[in-house]
Design an enzyme around this catalytic site. Structure first.
Site, PDB file in Angstrom:
ATOM      1  N   GLU A   1       0.839  -1.196   0.000  1.00 10.82           N
ATOM      2  CA  GLU A   1       0.000   0.000   0.000  1.00 10.82           C
ATOM      3  C   GLU A   1       0.875   1.247   0.000  1.00 10.82           C
ATOM      4  OE1 GLU A   1      -3.054  -0.256  -0.512  1.00 10.82           O
ATOM      5  OE2 GLU A   1      -3.516  -2.313   0.087  1.00 10.82           O
TER       6      GLU A   1
ATOM      7  N   CYS B   1      -0.513   8.360   5.170  1.00 10.30           N
ATOM      8  CA  CYS B   1      -0.684   7.799   3.830  1.00 10.30           C
ATOM      9  C   CYS B   1      -1.996   8.243   3.208  1.00 10.30           C
ATOM     10  CB  CYS B   1      -0.600   6.274   3.874  1.00 10.30           C
ATOM     11  SG  CYS B   1      -1.639   5.505   5.116  1.00 10.30           S
TER      12      CYS B   1
END
Length: 607
Positions: free
Chosen positions: A327, A361
Protein backbone atom coordinates in the site's frame (compact mmCIF):
# COMPACT_ATOMS: atom_id res chain seq x y z
CA UNK A 1 -23.28 -29.95 11.93
CA UNK A 2 -21.41 -31.23 14.97
CA UNK A 3 -23.12 -34.60 14.60
CA UNK A 4 -22.09 -34.83 10.97
CA UNK A 5 -18.53 -33.73 11.68
CA UNK A 6 -18.19 -36.46 14.28
CA UNK A 7 -18.31 -39.02 11.47
CA UNK A 8 -14.97 -37.75 10.16
CA UNK A 9 -11.77 -39.15 11.63
CA UNK A 10 -9.96 -35.84 10.89
CA UNK A 11 -11.97 -33.25 12.79
CA UNK A 12 -8.77 -32.12 14.53
CA UNK A 13 -7.62 -30.53 11.25
CA UNK A 14 -10.16 -27.71 11.54
CA UNK A 15 -11.63 -25.55 14.28
CA UNK A 16 -15.01 -23.86 14.50
CA UNK A 17 -15.94 -21.00 16.78
CA UNK A 18 -18.99 -19.55 18.46
CA UNK A 19 -19.12 -16.06 16.96
CA UNK A 20 -21.59 -14.85 19.57
CA UNK A 21 -18.78 -14.92 22.11
CA UNK A 22 -16.67 -12.49 20.03
CA UNK A 23 -18.14 -8.99 19.88
CA UNK A 24 -16.57 -6.36 17.62
CA UNK A 25 -15.97 -3.03 19.35
CA UNK A 26 -13.34 -0.36 18.74
CA UNK A 27 -10.96 0.72 21.50
CA UNK A 28 -11.93 4.00 23.17
CA UNK A 29 -9.54 6.96 23.07
CA UNK A 30 -8.18 8.14 26.41
CA UNK A 31 -8.57 11.87 27.11
CA UNK A 32 -5.39 12.42 29.18
CA UNK A 33 -7.00 15.16 31.24
CA UNK A 34 -4.80 17.07 33.66
CA UNK A 35 -4.50 15.12 36.90
CA UNK A 36 -5.75 11.84 35.41
CA UNK A 37 -3.84 8.60 35.91
CA UNK A 38 -3.13 8.17 32.20
CA UNK A 39 -1.75 11.71 32.04
CA UNK A 40 0.58 11.06 34.96
CA UNK A 41 1.68 7.72 33.50
CA UNK A 42 2.37 9.33 30.12
CA UNK A 43 4.47 12.12 31.63
CA UNK A 44 6.49 9.51 33.49
CA UNK A 45 6.96 7.46 30.29
CA UNK A 46 8.07 10.53 28.32
CA UNK A 47 10.67 11.43 30.93
CA UNK A 48 11.88 7.85 31.12
CA UNK A 49 12.54 7.72 27.37
CA UNK A 50 14.19 11.15 27.28
CA UNK A 51 16.46 10.43 30.22
CA UNK A 52 17.77 7.07 29.03
CA UNK A 53 18.81 6.14 25.49
CA UNK A 54 17.47 2.60 25.09
CA UNK A 55 19.44 -0.06 23.25
CA UNK A 56 17.20 -1.82 20.70
CA UNK A 57 18.67 -5.15 19.62
CA UNK A 58 18.25 -7.28 16.54
CA UNK A 59 16.16 -10.26 17.71
CA UNK A 60 16.36 -13.57 15.84
CA UNK A 61 14.62 -16.62 17.28
CA UNK A 62 14.62 -14.99 20.70
CA UNK A 63 18.37 -14.27 20.66
CA UNK A 64 19.64 -10.68 20.68
CA UNK A 65 22.33 -9.51 18.27
CA UNK A 66 24.07 -6.30 17.29
CA UNK A 67 26.65 -5.25 14.74
CA UNK A 68 29.70 -3.03 15.06
CA UNK A 69 28.15 0.15 13.62
CA UNK A 70 25.45 1.78 15.73
CA UNK A 71 22.80 4.31 14.74
CA UNK A 72 20.54 6.56 16.76
CA UNK A 73 16.85 7.34 16.58
CA UNK A 74 16.44 11.03 17.36
CA UNK A 75 13.55 13.41 17.94
CA UNK A 76 12.40 14.88 14.60
CA UNK A 77 11.83 18.23 16.30
CA UNK A 78 15.20 18.15 18.12
CA UNK A 79 17.70 15.95 16.31
CA UNK A 80 20.33 16.51 19.00
CA UNK A 81 18.26 14.38 21.42
CA UNK A 82 18.57 10.60 20.84
CA UNK A 83 16.06 8.19 22.34
CA UNK A 84 17.31 4.83 21.04
CA UNK A 85 20.44 3.26 19.65
CA UNK A 86 20.36 0.29 17.30
CA UNK A 87 22.35 -1.48 14.61
CA UNK A 88 21.52 -2.89 11.20
CA UNK A 89 21.43 -6.59 10.45
CA UNK A 90 24.03 -7.44 7.81
CA UNK A 91 23.53 -10.04 5.10
CA UNK A 92 24.81 -12.94 7.21
CA UNK A 93 22.36 -12.12 10.02
CA UNK A 94 19.48 -11.74 7.57
CA UNK A 95 20.17 -15.16 6.06
CA UNK A 96 20.48 -16.69 9.52
CA UNK A 97 17.16 -15.09 10.46
CA UNK A 98 15.55 -16.65 7.38
CA UNK A 99 16.80 -20.10 8.43
CA UNK A 100 15.44 -19.68 11.96
CA UNK A 101 12.22 -18.32 10.49
CA UNK A 102 11.73 -21.42 8.36
CA UNK A 103 12.32 -23.69 11.35
CA UNK A 104 9.77 -21.79 13.44
CA UNK A 105 7.15 -21.71 10.69
CA UNK A 106 7.07 -25.49 10.29
CA UNK A 107 5.86 -25.79 13.89
CA UNK A 108 3.88 -22.55 14.14
CA UNK A 109 1.69 -23.36 11.14
CA UNK A 110 0.47 -26.47 12.99
CA UNK A 111 -0.44 -24.49 16.11
CA UNK A 112 -4.19 -24.47 16.71
CA UNK A 113 -6.06 -21.34 15.69
CA UNK A 114 -7.53 -21.02 19.17
CA UNK A 115 -4.02 -20.92 20.67
CA UNK A 116 -2.92 -18.20 18.26
CA UNK A 117 -6.07 -16.19 18.93
CA UNK A 118 -5.42 -16.40 22.68
CA UNK A 119 -1.93 -14.91 22.20
CA UNK A 120 -3.33 -12.01 20.17
CA UNK A 121 -6.02 -11.30 22.73
CA UNK A 122 -3.46 -11.27 25.55
CA UNK A 123 -1.33 -8.89 23.46
CA UNK A 124 -4.31 -6.59 22.90
CA UNK A 125 -4.86 -6.38 26.64
CA UNK A 126 -1.18 -5.67 27.29
CA UNK A 127 -0.99 -2.95 24.62
CA UNK A 128 -4.24 -1.37 25.80
CA UNK A 129 -3.00 -1.50 29.38
CA UNK A 130 0.53 -1.72 30.72
CA UNK A 131 2.37 -1.07 27.42
CA UNK A 132 0.07 1.71 26.26
CA UNK A 133 1.82 4.77 27.65
CA UNK A 134 5.27 3.54 26.62
CA UNK A 135 4.11 3.02 23.02
CA UNK A 136 2.27 6.37 22.97
CA UNK A 137 5.32 8.16 24.39
CA UNK A 138 7.72 6.48 21.94
CA UNK A 139 5.40 7.37 19.03
CA UNK A 140 5.20 11.01 20.15
CA UNK A 141 8.94 11.40 20.63
CA UNK A 142 10.39 9.17 17.94
CA UNK A 143 7.85 9.82 15.18
CA UNK A 144 6.90 13.39 16.06
CA UNK A 145 3.20 12.78 16.66
CA UNK A 146 1.08 14.93 18.93
CA UNK A 147 -0.63 13.22 21.85
CA UNK A 148 -3.95 12.96 20.01
CA UNK A 149 -2.32 11.48 16.90
CA UNK A 150 -0.22 9.02 18.92
CA UNK A 151 -3.22 7.89 20.98
CA UNK A 152 -5.25 7.31 17.81
CA UNK A 153 -2.35 5.28 16.43
CA UNK A 154 -2.19 3.01 19.47
CA UNK A 155 -5.96 2.52 19.61
CA UNK A 156 -5.80 1.40 15.98
CA UNK A 157 -3.15 -1.13 16.98
CA UNK A 158 -5.36 -2.43 19.80
CA UNK A 159 -8.27 -2.70 17.36
CA UNK A 160 -6.18 -4.75 14.95
CA UNK A 161 -5.08 -7.10 17.73
CA UNK A 162 -8.67 -7.61 18.88
CA UNK A 163 -10.57 -7.63 15.60
CA UNK A 164 -8.26 -9.64 13.32
CA UNK A 165 -8.77 -12.75 15.49
CA UNK A 166 -12.52 -12.23 15.15
CA UNK A 167 -12.14 -12.18 11.37
CA UNK A 168 -10.04 -15.35 11.65
CA UNK A 169 -12.86 -17.05 13.54
CA UNK A 170 -15.27 -16.12 10.74
CA UNK A 171 -12.92 -17.49 8.08
CA UNK A 172 -12.37 -20.71 10.04
CA UNK A 173 -16.12 -21.28 10.25
CA UNK A 174 -16.49 -21.43 6.47
CA UNK A 175 -17.31 -24.88 5.11
CA UNK A 176 -17.68 -26.15 1.55
CA UNK A 177 -21.09 -27.47 0.51
CA UNK A 178 -21.91 -30.84 2.09
CA UNK A 179 -25.15 -32.01 0.46
CA UNK A 180 -24.27 -35.72 0.70
CA UNK A 181 -23.24 -36.14 4.33
CA UNK A 182 -23.74 -39.87 4.22
CA UNK A 183 -21.35 -40.27 1.28
CA UNK A 184 -18.54 -37.83 2.01
CA UNK A 185 -17.48 -34.84 4.04
CA UNK A 186 -15.75 -31.73 2.62
CA UNK A 187 -13.81 -29.37 4.82
CA UNK A 188 -11.18 -26.66 4.53
CA UNK A 189 -8.18 -25.92 6.70
CA UNK A 190 -6.25 -22.66 6.74
CA UNK A 191 -2.52 -23.06 6.21
CA UNK A 192 0.27 -20.54 6.15
CA UNK A 193 2.03 -19.74 2.89
CA UNK A 194 4.13 -22.85 2.39
CA UNK A 195 5.60 -25.03 -0.29
CA UNK A 196 9.03 -25.96 -1.54
CA UNK A 197 11.42 -28.64 -2.57
CA UNK A 198 12.87 -31.01 -0.01
CA UNK A 199 16.13 -32.65 -1.07
CA UNK A 200 17.97 -35.60 0.43
CA UNK A 201 21.24 -37.22 -0.65
CA UNK A 202 21.63 -41.02 -0.52
CA UNK A 203 24.59 -42.95 -1.88
CA UNK A 204 25.99 -39.83 -3.60
CA UNK A 205 22.73 -39.32 -5.45
CA UNK A 206 20.33 -36.40 -4.83
CA UNK A 207 16.62 -37.14 -4.53
CA UNK A 208 14.04 -34.34 -4.60
CA UNK A 209 10.65 -34.64 -2.91
CA UNK A 210 7.76 -32.20 -3.02
CA UNK A 211 6.63 -32.11 0.58
CA UNK A 212 5.12 -29.67 3.03
CA UNK A 213 7.95 -27.21 3.58
CA UNK A 214 7.91 -23.74 5.11
CA UNK A 215 8.38 -20.34 3.54
CA UNK A 216 8.81 -16.94 5.15
CA UNK A 217 7.16 -13.53 4.89
CA UNK A 218 9.11 -10.25 4.83
CA UNK A 219 7.31 -7.32 6.49
CA UNK A 220 8.68 -3.88 5.58
CA UNK A 221 6.95 -1.23 7.67
CA UNK A 222 6.72 2.59 7.47
CA UNK A 223 7.56 5.29 9.99
CA UNK A 224 4.20 7.02 10.13
CA UNK A 225 1.97 4.45 11.87
CA UNK A 226 2.96 2.27 14.79
CA UNK A 227 -0.26 0.29 14.44
CA UNK A 228 0.13 -0.38 10.74
CA UNK A 229 3.81 -1.28 11.21
CA UNK A 230 2.92 -3.96 13.74
CA UNK A 231 0.02 -5.18 11.64
CA UNK A 232 2.32 -5.78 8.67
CA UNK A 233 4.32 -8.24 10.76
CA UNK A 234 1.70 -9.84 12.98
CA UNK A 235 -1.23 -10.40 10.60
CA UNK A 236 0.77 -12.86 8.44
CA UNK A 237 1.93 -14.48 11.69
CA UNK A 238 -1.65 -14.86 12.91
CA UNK A 239 -2.41 -16.83 9.74
CA UNK A 240 0.39 -19.34 10.37
CA UNK A 241 3.42 -17.68 8.77
CA UNK A 242 6.83 -16.84 10.20
CA UNK A 243 7.97 -13.28 9.56
CA UNK A 244 11.07 -11.14 9.22
CA UNK A 245 10.02 -7.67 10.39
CA UNK A 246 12.15 -4.80 9.13
CA UNK A 247 10.94 -1.71 11.01
CA UNK A 248 11.59 1.82 9.83
CA UNK A 249 14.71 3.38 11.36
CA UNK A 250 12.52 6.35 12.32
CA UNK A 251 10.10 4.17 14.31
CA UNK A 252 12.50 1.74 15.97
CA UNK A 253 11.56 2.37 19.60
CA UNK A 254 7.76 2.25 19.37
CA UNK A 255 7.92 -0.83 17.13
CA UNK A 256 10.24 -2.59 19.56
CA UNK A 257 7.84 -1.92 22.45
CA UNK A 258 5.07 -3.62 20.45
CA UNK A 259 7.40 -6.52 19.68
CA UNK A 260 8.12 -6.90 23.41
CA UNK A 261 4.39 -6.88 24.19
CA UNK A 262 3.83 -9.72 21.72
CA UNK A 263 6.66 -11.76 23.22
CA UNK A 264 5.23 -11.26 26.70
CA UNK A 265 1.82 -12.35 25.39
CA UNK A 266 3.36 -15.71 24.50
CA UNK A 267 4.34 -15.48 20.84
CA UNK A 268 6.95 -18.25 20.33
CA UNK A 269 10.50 -17.27 19.45
CA UNK A 270 11.26 -17.19 15.75
CA UNK A 271 7.68 -16.61 14.59
CA UNK A 272 8.35 -12.88 14.21
CA UNK A 273 11.98 -11.76 14.10
CA UNK A 274 12.89 -8.10 14.66
CA UNK A 275 15.46 -7.03 12.05
CA UNK A 276 16.41 -3.38 11.69
CA UNK A 277 18.34 -3.29 8.42
CA UNK A 278 19.40 -1.07 5.57
CA UNK A 279 16.54 -0.99 3.05
CA UNK A 280 18.34 -2.14 -0.10
CA UNK A 281 20.35 -4.81 1.72
CA UNK A 282 17.20 -6.28 3.30
CA UNK A 283 15.14 -6.15 0.10
CA UNK A 284 17.91 -7.79 -1.91
CA UNK A 285 18.45 -10.56 0.65
CA UNK A 286 14.81 -11.58 0.99
CA UNK A 287 13.93 -11.35 -2.71
CA UNK A 288 16.92 -13.50 -3.64
CA UNK A 289 15.95 -16.32 -1.28
CA UNK A 290 14.11 -19.26 -2.91
CA UNK A 291 11.74 -19.74 0.03
CA UNK A 292 10.27 -16.23 0.01
CA UNK A 293 6.53 -16.74 0.51
CA UNK A 294 5.39 -13.12 0.58
CA UNK A 295 6.13 -9.45 1.16
CA UNK A 296 3.91 -7.18 3.25
CA UNK A 297 4.75 -3.55 2.60
CA UNK A 298 3.44 -0.07 3.31
CA UNK A 299 5.30 2.99 2.06
CA UNK A 300 5.55 4.90 -1.18
CA UNK A 301 4.29 3.66 -4.53
CA UNK A 302 7.76 4.00 -6.09
CA UNK A 303 9.32 1.62 -3.54
CA UNK A 304 6.46 -0.85 -4.04
CA UNK A 305 7.29 -0.96 -7.75
CA UNK A 306 10.95 -1.66 -6.98
CA UNK A 307 10.02 -4.57 -4.70
CA UNK A 308 7.71 -5.96 -7.38
CA UNK A 309 10.48 -5.75 -9.97
CA UNK A 310 12.93 -7.53 -7.66
CA UNK A 311 10.49 -10.39 -7.16
CA UNK A 312 9.68 -10.57 -10.87
CA UNK A 313 13.36 -10.80 -11.78
CA UNK A 314 13.77 -13.85 -9.51
CA UNK A 315 10.48 -15.58 -10.27
CA UNK A 316 12.02 -18.69 -11.85
CA UNK A 317 14.23 -19.05 -8.79
CA UNK A 318 11.45 -19.29 -6.19
CA UNK A 319 9.93 -22.51 -4.94
CA UNK A 320 6.46 -20.93 -4.93
CA UNK A 321 4.72 -17.75 -6.10
CA UNK A 322 5.35 -15.07 -3.44
CA UNK A 323 2.31 -13.08 -2.33
CA UNK A 324 2.87 -9.34 -2.69
CA UNK A 325 0.77 -6.99 -0.58
CA UNK A 326 1.62 -3.32 -0.80
CA UNK A 327 0.00 0.00 0.00
CA UNK A 328 1.21 3.46 -0.94
CA UNK A 329 -0.45 6.76 -0.16
CA UNK A 330 -0.64 8.08 -3.69
CA UNK A 331 -2.43 11.35 -4.41
CA UNK A 332 -5.37 11.81 -2.04
CA UNK A 333 -7.79 14.65 -2.75
CA UNK A 334 -10.88 16.58 -1.64
CA UNK A 335 -13.32 17.46 -4.44
CA UNK A 336 -15.83 20.20 -3.62
CA UNK A 337 -19.20 20.67 -5.34
CA UNK A 338 -20.94 24.10 -5.41
CA UNK A 339 -23.60 22.69 -3.05
CA UNK A 340 -21.03 21.80 -0.34
CA UNK A 341 -20.97 23.38 3.11
CA UNK A 342 -17.87 25.66 3.11
CA UNK A 343 -17.20 25.36 6.85
CA UNK A 344 -17.13 21.57 6.62
CA UNK A 345 -14.78 21.76 3.63
CA UNK A 346 -12.32 24.06 5.41
CA UNK A 347 -12.30 22.14 8.70
CA UNK A 348 -11.91 18.72 7.08
CA UNK A 349 -9.26 19.88 4.62
CA UNK A 350 -7.06 21.53 7.25
CA UNK A 351 -7.13 18.44 9.42
CA UNK A 352 -6.53 16.04 6.55
CA UNK A 353 -3.76 18.10 4.93
CA UNK A 354 -1.79 19.19 7.99
CA UNK A 355 -2.31 16.78 10.87
CA UNK A 356 0.96 14.91 11.41
CA UNK A 357 2.55 17.40 9.00
CA UNK A 358 0.82 15.82 6.01
CA UNK A 359 2.74 12.56 6.47
CA UNK A 360 -0.21 10.18 6.71
CA UNK A 361 -0.68 7.80 3.83
CA UNK A 362 -4.20 9.24 3.50
CA UNK A 363 -3.30 12.94 3.88
CA UNK A 364 -5.08 15.27 1.46
CA UNK A 365 -2.63 17.00 -0.87
CA UNK A 366 -5.06 18.41 -3.50
CA UNK A 367 -8.24 20.46 -3.04
CA UNK A 368 -10.55 21.07 -6.00
CA UNK A 369 -12.92 24.02 -5.45
CA UNK A 370 -15.57 25.61 -7.72
CA UNK A 371 -15.15 29.29 -8.61
CA UNK A 372 -18.50 30.09 -6.99
CA UNK A 373 -17.17 29.10 -3.54
CA UNK A 374 -13.45 29.85 -3.66
CA UNK A 375 -13.07 33.59 -3.10
CA UNK A 376 -16.40 34.16 -1.38
CA UNK A 377 -16.49 31.22 1.07
CA UNK A 378 -13.31 29.15 1.26
CA UNK A 379 -10.07 30.98 0.41
CA UNK A 380 -9.86 33.42 3.34
CA UNK A 381 -10.86 30.98 6.16
CA UNK A 382 -8.63 28.26 4.68
CA UNK A 383 -5.56 30.50 4.40
CA UNK A 384 -6.08 32.23 7.75
CA UNK A 385 -6.66 28.99 9.65
CA UNK A 386 -3.59 27.38 8.05
CA UNK A 387 -1.40 30.37 8.90
CA UNK A 388 -2.51 30.20 12.55
CA UNK A 389 -1.59 26.54 13.09
CA UNK A 390 0.96 25.97 15.85
CA UNK A 391 4.01 23.98 14.74
CA UNK A 392 6.38 22.94 17.52
CA UNK A 393 7.47 20.16 19.85
CA UNK A 394 5.20 17.14 19.63
CA UNK A 395 4.81 17.12 23.42
CA UNK A 396 3.34 20.66 23.51
CA UNK A 397 -0.37 20.44 24.24
CA UNK A 398 -1.26 23.35 21.90
CA UNK A 399 0.85 21.98 19.04
CA UNK A 400 -1.18 21.14 15.93
CA UNK A 401 1.68 19.34 14.20
CA UNK A 402 5.41 18.93 14.67
CA UNK A 403 8.50 18.51 12.50
CA UNK A 404 8.70 16.12 9.56
CA UNK A 405 10.25 12.75 10.26
CA UNK A 406 13.94 13.06 9.23
CA UNK A 407 16.56 14.85 7.16
CA UNK A 408 15.79 12.90 4.01
CA UNK A 409 12.12 13.91 4.18
CA UNK A 410 13.04 17.52 4.93
CA UNK A 411 15.38 17.74 1.92
CA UNK A 412 12.74 16.25 -0.36
CA UNK A 413 10.07 18.69 0.86
CA UNK A 414 12.49 21.61 0.62
CA UNK A 415 12.93 20.88 -3.08
CA UNK A 416 9.14 20.95 -3.53
CA UNK A 417 9.00 24.34 -1.80
CA UNK A 418 11.71 25.68 -4.10
CA UNK A 419 9.79 24.44 -7.11
CA UNK A 420 6.59 26.12 -5.88
CA UNK A 421 8.38 29.44 -5.41
CA UNK A 422 9.89 29.31 -8.89
CA UNK A 423 7.01 27.89 -10.94
CA UNK A 424 4.86 30.41 -12.86
CA UNK A 425 1.89 28.06 -12.49
CA UNK A 426 2.04 28.13 -8.68
CA UNK A 427 0.86 30.97 -6.44
CA UNK A 428 1.91 30.66 -2.80
CA UNK A 429 -0.97 31.66 -0.51
CA UNK A 430 0.62 30.89 2.88
CA UNK A 431 3.58 29.00 4.31
CA UNK A 432 6.38 27.93 2.02
CA UNK A 433 9.04 28.28 4.71
CA UNK A 434 11.16 25.73 6.55
CA UNK A 435 13.92 25.51 9.13
CA UNK A 436 16.34 22.76 10.16
CA UNK A 437 18.50 24.43 12.82
CA UNK A 438 17.30 22.13 15.60
CA UNK A 439 14.50 20.08 14.03
CA UNK A 440 13.06 19.38 10.60
CA UNK A 441 10.35 22.01 10.57
CA UNK A 442 8.17 22.82 7.56
CA UNK A 443 5.36 25.35 7.86
CA UNK A 444 1.90 24.29 6.60
CA UNK A 445 1.72 25.52 3.02
CA UNK A 446 -1.20 26.30 0.70
CA UNK A 447 -0.44 26.84 -2.98
CA UNK A 448 -2.83 27.77 -5.78
CA UNK A 449 -2.23 25.66 -8.91
CA UNK A 450 -3.23 27.12 -12.27
CA UNK A 451 -2.70 24.05 -14.46
CA UNK A 452 -3.96 20.55 -13.77
CA UNK A 453 -0.98 19.11 -15.60
CA UNK A 454 1.38 20.67 -13.06
CA UNK A 455 3.50 18.12 -11.19
CA UNK A 456 2.12 19.29 -7.82
CA UNK A 457 -1.31 18.00 -8.92
CA UNK A 458 0.05 14.54 -9.71
CA UNK A 459 2.92 13.54 -7.42
CA UNK A 460 2.69 12.04 -3.94
CA UNK A 461 4.13 14.75 -1.65
CA UNK A 462 3.86 13.26 1.88
CA UNK A 463 4.35 16.79 3.22
CA UNK A 464 2.41 19.66 4.82
CA UNK A 465 1.69 21.08 1.36
CA UNK A 466 -1.86 21.54 0.05
CA UNK A 467 -2.39 22.28 -3.62
CA UNK A 468 -5.62 24.08 -4.59
CA UNK A 469 -7.14 24.11 -8.05
CA UNK A 470 -10.15 26.33 -8.76
CA UNK A 471 -12.35 25.02 -11.56
CA UNK A 472 -15.18 26.77 -13.46
CA UNK A 473 -18.57 25.59 -12.21
CA UNK A 474 -19.59 24.80 -15.78
CA UNK A 475 -16.61 22.42 -16.19
CA UNK A 476 -17.28 20.18 -13.20
CA UNK A 477 -17.62 16.91 -15.13
CA UNK A 478 -14.48 17.54 -17.19
CA UNK A 479 -12.58 18.38 -14.01
CA UNK A 480 -13.78 15.21 -12.29
CA UNK A 481 -12.64 13.14 -15.27
CA UNK A 482 -9.21 14.78 -15.15
CA UNK A 483 -8.91 14.20 -11.40
CA UNK A 484 -9.77 10.54 -11.87
CA UNK A 485 -7.00 10.36 -14.47
CA UNK A 486 -4.20 12.07 -12.52
CA UNK A 487 -5.01 11.38 -8.85
CA UNK A 488 -4.61 7.72 -7.89
CA UNK A 489 -4.58 7.29 -4.16
CA UNK A 490 -5.65 5.63 -0.97
CA UNK A 491 -8.68 7.81 -0.20
CA UNK A 492 -10.58 10.52 -2.03
CA UNK A 493 -13.32 12.69 -0.53
CA UNK A 494 -16.22 14.57 -2.10
CA UNK A 495 -18.16 17.37 -0.45
CA UNK A 496 -21.71 18.09 -1.59
CA UNK A 497 -25.33 18.32 -0.52
CA UNK A 498 -26.55 17.54 -4.02
CA UNK A 499 -27.51 13.85 -4.06
CA UNK A 500 -27.38 13.72 -7.85
CA UNK A 501 -23.76 14.89 -7.86
CA UNK A 502 -22.79 12.41 -5.14
CA UNK A 503 -24.16 9.60 -7.33
CA UNK A 504 -22.08 10.88 -10.25
CA UNK A 505 -19.01 11.08 -8.03
CA UNK A 506 -19.40 7.40 -7.11
CA UNK A 507 -18.99 6.54 -10.78
CA UNK A 508 -16.35 9.16 -11.64
CA UNK A 509 -14.03 8.06 -8.82
CA UNK A 510 -14.82 4.36 -9.00
CA UNK A 511 -11.33 3.20 -10.00
CA UNK A 512 -8.73 5.77 -9.00
CA UNK A 513 -9.01 5.50 -5.18
CA UNK A 514 -9.35 2.57 -2.80
CA UNK A 515 -11.79 4.40 -0.50
CA UNK A 516 -14.20 7.25 -1.19
CA UNK A 517 -15.57 9.42 1.62
CA UNK A 518 -18.56 11.72 1.34
CA UNK A 519 -18.61 14.95 3.38
CA UNK A 520 -15.70 13.80 5.52
CA UNK A 521 -11.93 14.14 5.42
CA UNK A 522 -9.72 11.61 3.66
CA UNK A 523 -7.94 10.67 6.90
CA UNK A 524 -9.23 8.88 9.99
CA UNK A 525 -10.34 5.43 8.80
CA UNK A 526 -11.30 3.12 11.67
CA UNK A 527 -10.49 -0.59 11.82
CA UNK A 528 -13.54 -2.67 10.98
CA UNK A 529 -15.61 0.37 10.01
CA UNK A 530 -13.71 1.70 6.99
CA UNK A 531 -11.28 -1.00 5.81
CA UNK A 532 -8.77 0.72 3.57
CA UNK A 533 -6.39 -0.06 0.76
CA UNK A 534 -4.96 2.00 -2.06
CA UNK A 535 -6.40 2.10 -5.55
CA UNK A 536 -5.02 1.71 -9.06
CA UNK A 537 -1.19 1.85 -9.21
CA UNK A 538 -0.77 2.97 -5.61
CA UNK A 539 -1.44 -0.37 -3.95
CA UNK A 540 -3.00 -3.81 -4.01
CA UNK A 541 -6.13 -2.68 -2.09
CA UNK A 542 -6.27 -5.62 0.30
CA UNK A 543 -8.42 -3.68 2.74
CA UNK A 544 -6.64 -3.56 6.06
CA UNK A 545 -9.16 -3.93 8.87
CA UNK A 546 -11.30 -6.54 7.11
CA UNK A 547 -11.28 -10.34 6.59
CA UNK A 548 -9.96 -9.80 3.04
CA UNK A 549 -6.54 -8.77 4.36
CA UNK A 550 -6.24 -12.03 6.31
CA UNK A 551 -7.03 -14.14 3.25
CA UNK A 552 -3.89 -12.88 1.56
CA UNK A 553 -1.75 -14.71 4.11
CA UNK A 554 -3.29 -18.15 4.00
CA UNK A 555 -3.11 -21.02 1.51
CA UNK A 556 -6.31 -22.97 2.21
CA UNK A 557 -6.47 -26.70 1.63
CA UNK A 558 -9.75 -28.45 0.84
CA UNK A 559 -10.07 -32.08 1.96
CA UNK A 560 -12.68 -34.59 0.84
CA UNK A 561 -13.24 -37.67 2.99
CA UNK A 562 -15.41 -40.37 1.42
CA UNK A 563 -17.47 -42.80 3.51
CA UNK A 564 -18.71 -44.83 0.50
CA UNK A 565 -15.64 -45.52 -1.68
CA UNK A 566 -16.27 -45.93 -5.39
CA UNK A 567 -16.01 -49.64 -6.30
CA UNK A 568 -16.91 -49.28 -10.00
CA UNK A 569 -13.90 -48.91 -12.27
CA UNK A 570 -15.79 -47.61 -15.31
CA UNK A 571 -17.89 -44.55 -16.06
CA UNK A 572 -21.44 -45.39 -14.85
CA UNK A 573 -22.96 -43.47 -17.81
CA UNK A 574 -21.24 -45.72 -20.40
CA UNK A 575 -23.00 -48.95 -21.32
CA UNK A 576 -20.69 -51.88 -20.49
CA UNK A 577 -20.94 -54.90 -22.83
CA UNK A 578 -21.03 -58.52 -21.73
CA UNK A 579 -17.70 -60.00 -20.66
CA UNK A 580 -17.15 -62.26 -23.74
CA UNK A 581 -18.08 -59.50 -26.19
CA UNK A 582 -15.79 -57.08 -24.38
CA UNK A 583 -12.85 -59.51 -24.59
CA UNK A 584 -13.24 -59.92 -28.37
CA UNK A 585 -13.35 -56.13 -28.91
CA UNK A 586 -10.21 -55.62 -26.85
CA UNK A 587 -8.25 -58.19 -28.88
CA UNK A 588 -9.41 -56.66 -32.16
CA UNK A 589 -8.49 -53.13 -31.00
CA UNK A 590 -5.01 -54.24 -29.85
CA UNK A 591 -4.38 -55.90 -33.22
CA UNK A 592 -5.33 -52.73 -35.10
CA UNK A 593 -3.11 -50.55 -32.91
CA UNK A 594 -0.07 -52.77 -33.45
CA UNK A 595 -0.41 -52.36 -37.21
CA UNK A 596 -1.15 -48.67 -37.28
CA UNK A 597 0.30 -46.76 -34.32
CA UNK A 598 -1.44 -43.52 -33.42
CA UNK A 599 0.48 -40.37 -34.36
CA UNK A 600 0.27 -37.77 -31.62
CA UNK A 601 2.14 -34.99 -33.44
CA UNK A 602 3.86 -32.07 -31.71
CA UNK A 603 1.40 -32.19 -28.84
CA UNK A 604 2.31 -35.73 -27.89
CA UNK A 605 2.13 -36.50 -24.19
CA UNK A 606 4.69 -39.26 -24.58
CA UNK A 607 8.09 -38.61 -22.96
Amino acid sequence: LSALRSKSRNTSLTEHFNLKEASVANEQLLTYEVGSKERTDLEFALLGILNKVKHVPIVINGQEYSSTEEFQQVLPYNFQQPIARYSHAHRVLINMAIDRCLEAQAKWDKTKLSERIAIWERAAKLIAGRFRTDIVAATMLGQGKTLRQAEEDVTELVDLMWINPIFLRELANYEPINDSPGACWNFMRLRGLTGGLFSIQLNNKMYNYLLYFPGFVAAISPFNYTGIAANLAFTPALMGNAVLWKPSDSAILSNYFVFEAMREAGLPDGVVNFLPAEEINFATAVTQHPKLAGINFTGTSSVLKVLWQLVASNLSFYENYPRLVGEGGGKNFHFVHPSADPETVVACTIRSAFEYAGQKCSSCSMLYVPESLWKSEIMVPLVNATASLCVGHATYCDCFCSAVINRRAYDRIYMWLRYINQSPNCELLTGGTSDKQRGYYVDPTVVLIKDLDNIICKEELLAPILGVYVYPDSHIEETMAKVAEINHGLIGAVFARDEGFITKAFEAFRSNVGNLNVNDKSTGSIVGQQPFGAGHMTGTSDKLGSPFSLLRWTSPQVIKESYQPNEISYDPFIQVPEQEESKEKKEKYASEMSCDEMYLGDNSLEP
